[in-house]
Each structure stands twice: as structure tokens, then as C-alpha cells.
Write a protein that holds these residues in place. Structure first.
Motif, short mmCIF file in Angstrom:
data_model
loop_
_atom_site.label_atom_id
_atom_site.label_comp_id
_atom_site.label_asym_id
_atom_site.label_seq_id
_atom_site.Cartn_x
_atom_site.Cartn_y
_atom_site.Cartn_z
N HIS A 9 2.19 -2.76 9.76
CA HIS A 9 2.36 -1.49 9.02
C HIS A 9 1.12 -1.39 7.92
O HIS A 9 0.40 -0.23 7.67
CB HIS A 9 3.52 -1.45 8.20
CG HIS A 9 4.82 -1.11 9.15
ND1 HIS A 9 4.97 0.25 9.67
CD2 HIS A 9 5.63 -1.78 9.59
CE1 HIS A 9 5.91 -0.06 10.42
NE2 HIS A 9 6.58 -1.17 10.13
N ALA A 10 0.85 -2.56 7.18
CA ALA A 10 -0.35 -2.46 6.31
C ALA A 10 -1.51 -2.17 6.98
O ALA A 10 -2.33 -1.50 6.47
CB ALA A 10 -0.32 -3.57 5.21
N ILE A 11 -1.91 -2.94 7.97
CA ILE A 11 -3.01 -2.85 8.87
C ILE A 11 -3.14 -1.39 9.35
O ILE A 11 -4.32 -0.82 9.30
CB ILE A 11 -3.03 -3.78 9.81
CG1 ILE A 11 -3.36 -5.22 9.15
CG2 ILE A 11 -4.33 -3.48 10.79
CD1 ILE A 11 -3.24 -6.44 10.12
N ARG A 12 -2.21 -0.84 9.98
CA ARG A 12 -2.13 0.38 10.55
C ARG A 12 -2.59 1.48 9.60
O ARG A 12 -3.42 2.30 9.68
CB ARG A 12 -1.14 0.85 11.36
CG ARG A 12 -1.11 2.08 11.88
CD ARG A 12 0.32 2.16 12.59
NE ARG A 12 0.22 3.39 13.56
CZ ARG A 12 0.54 4.78 13.25
NH1 ARG A 12 0.55 5.19 12.15
NH2 ARG A 12 0.45 5.63 14.11
N ALA A 13 -1.85 1.34 8.19
CA ALA A 13 -2.45 2.49 7.13
C ALA A 13 -3.65 2.25 6.59
O ALA A 13 -4.42 3.16 6.44
CB ALA A 13 -1.27 2.10 6.17
N ALA A 14 -4.18 0.95 6.59
CA ALA A 14 -5.49 0.77 6.25
C ALA A 14 -6.66 1.17 6.96
O ALA A 14 -7.55 1.79 6.59
CB ALA A 14 -5.68 -0.84 5.83
N LEU A 15 -6.40 1.08 8.31
CA LEU A 15 -7.25 1.77 9.42
C LEU A 15 -7.19 3.01 9.27
O LEU A 15 -8.47 3.47 9.43
CB LEU A 15 -6.84 1.06 10.70
CG LEU A 15 -6.97 -0.40 11.04
CD1 LEU A 15 -6.34 -0.57 12.37
CD2 LEU A 15 -8.35 -0.80 11.23
N ALA A 16 -6.20 3.59 9.26
CA ALA A 16 -6.19 5.26 9.25
C ALA A 16 -6.91 5.67 7.96
O ALA A 16 -7.81 6.63 8.06
CB ALA A 16 -4.86 5.78 8.92
N LEU A 17 -6.76 4.80 6.82
CA LEU A 17 -7.46 5.48 5.72
C LEU A 17 -9.08 5.09 5.50
O LEU A 17 -9.94 5.93 5.14
CB LEU A 17 -7.10 4.50 4.20
CG LEU A 17 -7.59 4.81 3.01
CD1 LEU A 17 -6.97 6.31 2.55
CD2 LEU A 17 -6.91 3.93 1.91
N ALA A 18 -9.33 4.12 6.46
CA ALA A 18 -10.86 3.86 6.78
C ALA A 18 -11.40 4.79 7.85
O ALA A 18 -12.72 4.86 7.95
CB ALA A 18 -10.88 2.44 7.40
N GLY A 19 -10.73 5.55 8.44
CA GLY A 19 -11.18 6.56 9.49
C GLY A 19 -10.86 6.35 10.89
O GLY A 19 -11.38 6.90 11.78
#
Length: 401
Positions: free
Chosen positions: A205-215
Motif C-alpha cells: 500500500h505504501a509503495i503504490r501510494a508513493a509511486l502515484a505521488l511520484a507520477g
């Protein structure tokens, strides 16, 4: 073990650029531009009025004319009227309008007094020159000028420029298909019942959210149990379908750390295994048979989250064609000691003092499993392995979450 800089270089050498595609302007926000945006005409495309008032000749004012007769009104979006030959001719104009033909300046309303069709310029106006309250044609960018370079991640201002330059579509990098795979028998889904010996899935969940924030939105989540046949079967499908595979857990030296061997059996060529850093020492990186990158991050949440931002997101940016920027340099707000001969990735909170200097306040977590300890931090600094004492004021690279 290799250093973080060596690991970064190895990853960079094995990256392949993501393909390009045309993207509608309305869907281009956050995408990476692959071809520059140029002005399709002069910007502004005409001499543009910048204040509501009256357009006239500055030469008339210089010759002593102070009263002018208003001929008509010109609003934004109207074709330019001609001023006429009379020395006292003027046209009432609105902000954004084309400057009338024959006029070269604008006197704002507040510098005039009007009586019917006649205006008088205040005595307080001591100077009126050609170009006053006029945004000259092409003064921002001439036609053909490159305004936005390839490699820019598109935000609101870039989208506005693209629209102003008549770009209904833009050439951008394709978004990679990304799989995020959490591993371990101890993991249960967030909405499921959790036993005393289990933990809820959080890394994916953390990685998916961070990836979305990064574009990089839309990463798909998977779970692998510590069963060899299940690992082999699901890995085969994921490697065949996804451009980037990010795994967490199962990459250390324990009996159930099955991933390194399973990945190599699937034809993934190892390029990194073990980096002299804390957290994240067991990091494993490889290249699949289709050229797809595989990042096997440690299972501890802080390690996984830090390695994602230190290696994976920069690699995605490079493959997308993002123009690289060196890390921001900040200074430590207080002293910090780190004894192991490893590079230290230290979580920090940025604070700007009364002197205007932004400093990094150390926010070390209890353990690499303490993901909650990162809440309130802004990113991490990278402290070299060659030292163990870092006094306040030490300059160090900072990477944001």
C-alpha cells in the motif's frame, strides 16, 4: 557489498527508455514530456493592452495635448480599431484588448478625468512614453521559441503553456505497467481478520501510494506466500506482463527468502545484491528477459520505503526521460552519530530558521520496522560510511519522500 553510488550506477546502465506516445492535453498532467513545446506564434500574438484606460499617441502628449476625444470602445477579443489622424484622438480600451492601430500607449482610467466624450489627463502624469501599459507582441517568446524542454514533468503551468501554443496532444513517455508484490506467510489483507502471529499488509500500500505521488499511478498489488511452487507460478505471470516489478521481503539470507533463486530461475539476471547501507542492506536488483527491471526490496517497511525513494523512483524517472537534477544539499540541525561502517539513510524533518536557512532535523526511527516513525518526516539524508560523527551544520544530500 557495493556502495549506494555503485548500485545506482549499475541500475542506470541497465535501464531502457520507456516508449513514447501521444497523450490528449486533458490527460497529460503529471506525464513526462518527450518532445519540446514551442511557441506556434509570437507570445503575446499582438500588442496587448495591460490596463483599462485610453489608447493614444505618446507623441501627442509630448507635444502638449492634454485633452483627447474618445472615438469608440475596444474590448478584448475585438479586432483592432484604427486611431485616426487627429492629434487628440483616443480609443477607450479594456485589459487584454489589441492595441488600436496608430496608438502606442495607454493612459489608465485613474490618470484621467472624463466629461462626455472628452478625457483630460491629470497634471500629476509627468511622463507618458511609447509602450506604456502595453505588452509588446513577441516580448515573451517569439514564434518557434522552445518554451518547455523535453524531460519536464507536466504540471498546471506547463499544461497552460501547451494550450496557449495550440497543442491538443503531447508526446509523452508511456506509463509503465508496475507490479508491487508483498511476500510472506505472515501477511493478511487490511480488511481481513488478523491473528496474534500475523501482521497486516502495509508495504505494498505504501509503495503504490508513493509511486502515484511520484507520477506513476495505477500500480497493481499482489501477495506471494512463502511456497516455492506459488512463488514460481506467480512470478512467471508477473514477469511476462509487467514492465517494472517491485517485490518486498524474501531477499535476505533466511531459509524462506526464496526470491533471489526463484528470480534467477525465471531468467532474471542479477545486477545488484547487497548494498553497504542502513536501512536496506539486502537490496536485490535484476533485469528480466524482456528488459523489465525487477527490484526486490527488503521486507522491513522503513527499508522498503527508503530503497524505493533512493533507487526505484529515480530509475523510473530516468527511464521516463525526466531531466535529472542533483539532490538538494541541506545541513544537519543537530549532531548525529552512526557507528556501523555503512552509508546511513537518516529520516529528517526540514525546518527553516529565523535566519532563512533550511535545516534537517534528525528523526531516526526505533527500528527498520517502525514505518510509523517516518510520519512527520519529509525525507532522508545520506550520510557517508567513512565517518561516524556528524556535527550540526554537516552538509548532506537530501531526498524527499
Amino acid at each position: 557489498m557495493i556502495s549506494p553510488a555503485e548500485a545506482e550506477q549499475l541500475i542506470e546502465r541497465h535501464l531502457s527508455p520507456f516508449p513514447r506516445e501521444q497523450c490528449p492535453l486533458a490527460a497529460a498532467h503529471g506525464r513526462v514530456l518527450r518532445e519540446p513545446i514551442r511557441a506556434d506564434r509570437d507570445l503575446p500574438p499582438f500588442d496587448r493592452v495591460t490596463m483599462d484606460g485610453y489608447a493614444l499617441r505618446s507623441s501627442s502628449w509630448a507635444a502638449g495635448v492634454r485633452s483627447f476625444r474618445v472615438g469608440r470602445i475596444q474590448a478584448a477579443g475585438m479586432r483592432a480599431y484604427a486611431l485616426g489622424d487627429a492629434a487628440d484622438a483616443c480609443i477607450e480600451v479594456m485589459t487584454g484588448a489589441v492595441l488600436p492601430t496608430g496608438a502606442d500607449c495607454v493612459v489608465p482610467y485613474e490618470d484621467t478625468v472624463r466629461d462626455g466624450a472628452v478625457i483630460c489627463i491629470h497634471e500629476s502624469v509627468t511622463q507618458l512614453s511609447s509602450g506604456s501599459a502595453v505588452h509588446r507582441r513577441g516580448s515573451d517568446h517569439p514564434a518557434g521559441h522552445e518554451i518547455i524542454v523535453a524531460g519536464t514533468r507536466l504540471g498546471g503551468k506547463e499544461i497552460a503553456v501547451a494550450a496557449a501554443c495550440g497543442c491538443p496532444t503531447l508526446m509523452v513517455s508511456q506509463l509503465p505497467r508496475i507490479a508491487v508484490v508483498a511476500t510472506g506467510d505472515e501477511l493478511v489483507e487490511v480488511e481481513g481478520d488478523v491473528a496474534a502471529h500475523q501482521i497486516r499488509r502495509s508495504n505494498d500500500h505504501a509503495i503504490r501510494a508513493a509511486l502515484a505521488l511520484a507520477g506513476y499511478p495505477g500500480a497493481e498489488r499482489f501477495h506471494l506466500r512463502d511456497l516455492p511452487h506459488e512463488v514460481e507460478h506467480l512470478l512467471w505471470h508477473i514477469l511476462a506482463e509487467y514492465d517494472v516489478v517491485i517485490l518486498t521481503g524474501g531477499v535476505s539470507k533466511g531459509r524462506f527468502d526464496l526470491l533471489p533463486a526463484a528470480l534467477e530461475r525465471q531468467g532474471v539476471r542479477k545486477i545488484v545484491q547487497g548494498v553497504a547501507q542502513r536501512p536496506g542492506k539486502p537490496l536485490w536488483v535484476g533485469v528480466g528477459g524482456r528488459g523489465n527491471m525487477v527490484y526486490a526490496l527488503p521486507g522491513n517497511p522503513v527499508s522498503a520505503y527508503t530503497c524505493l525513494h533512493r533507487y526505484v523512483v529515480p530509475a523510473l524517472d530516468q527511464a521516463s526521460g525526466v531531466t535529472p537534477r542533483p539532490p538538494r544539499i541541506v545541513e544537519l540541525a543537530s549532531a548525529f552519530t552512526f557507528k556501523p561502517p555503512l552509508v546511513c539513510f537518516l529520516p529528517v524533518r526540514l525546518e527553516t530558521g529565523s535566519d532563512g536557512v533550511t535545516r534537517a532535523v534528525p528523526g531516526p526511527v526505533n527500528t527498520s520496522g517502525d514505518l510509523a516513525g517516518l510520519v512527520g518526516t519529509d525525507g532522508f539524508v545520506e550520510l557517508p560510511a567513512e565517518k561516524s560523527e556528524f556535527p550540526a551544520g554537516t552538509l548532506t544530500p537530501f531526498r524527499p519522500w
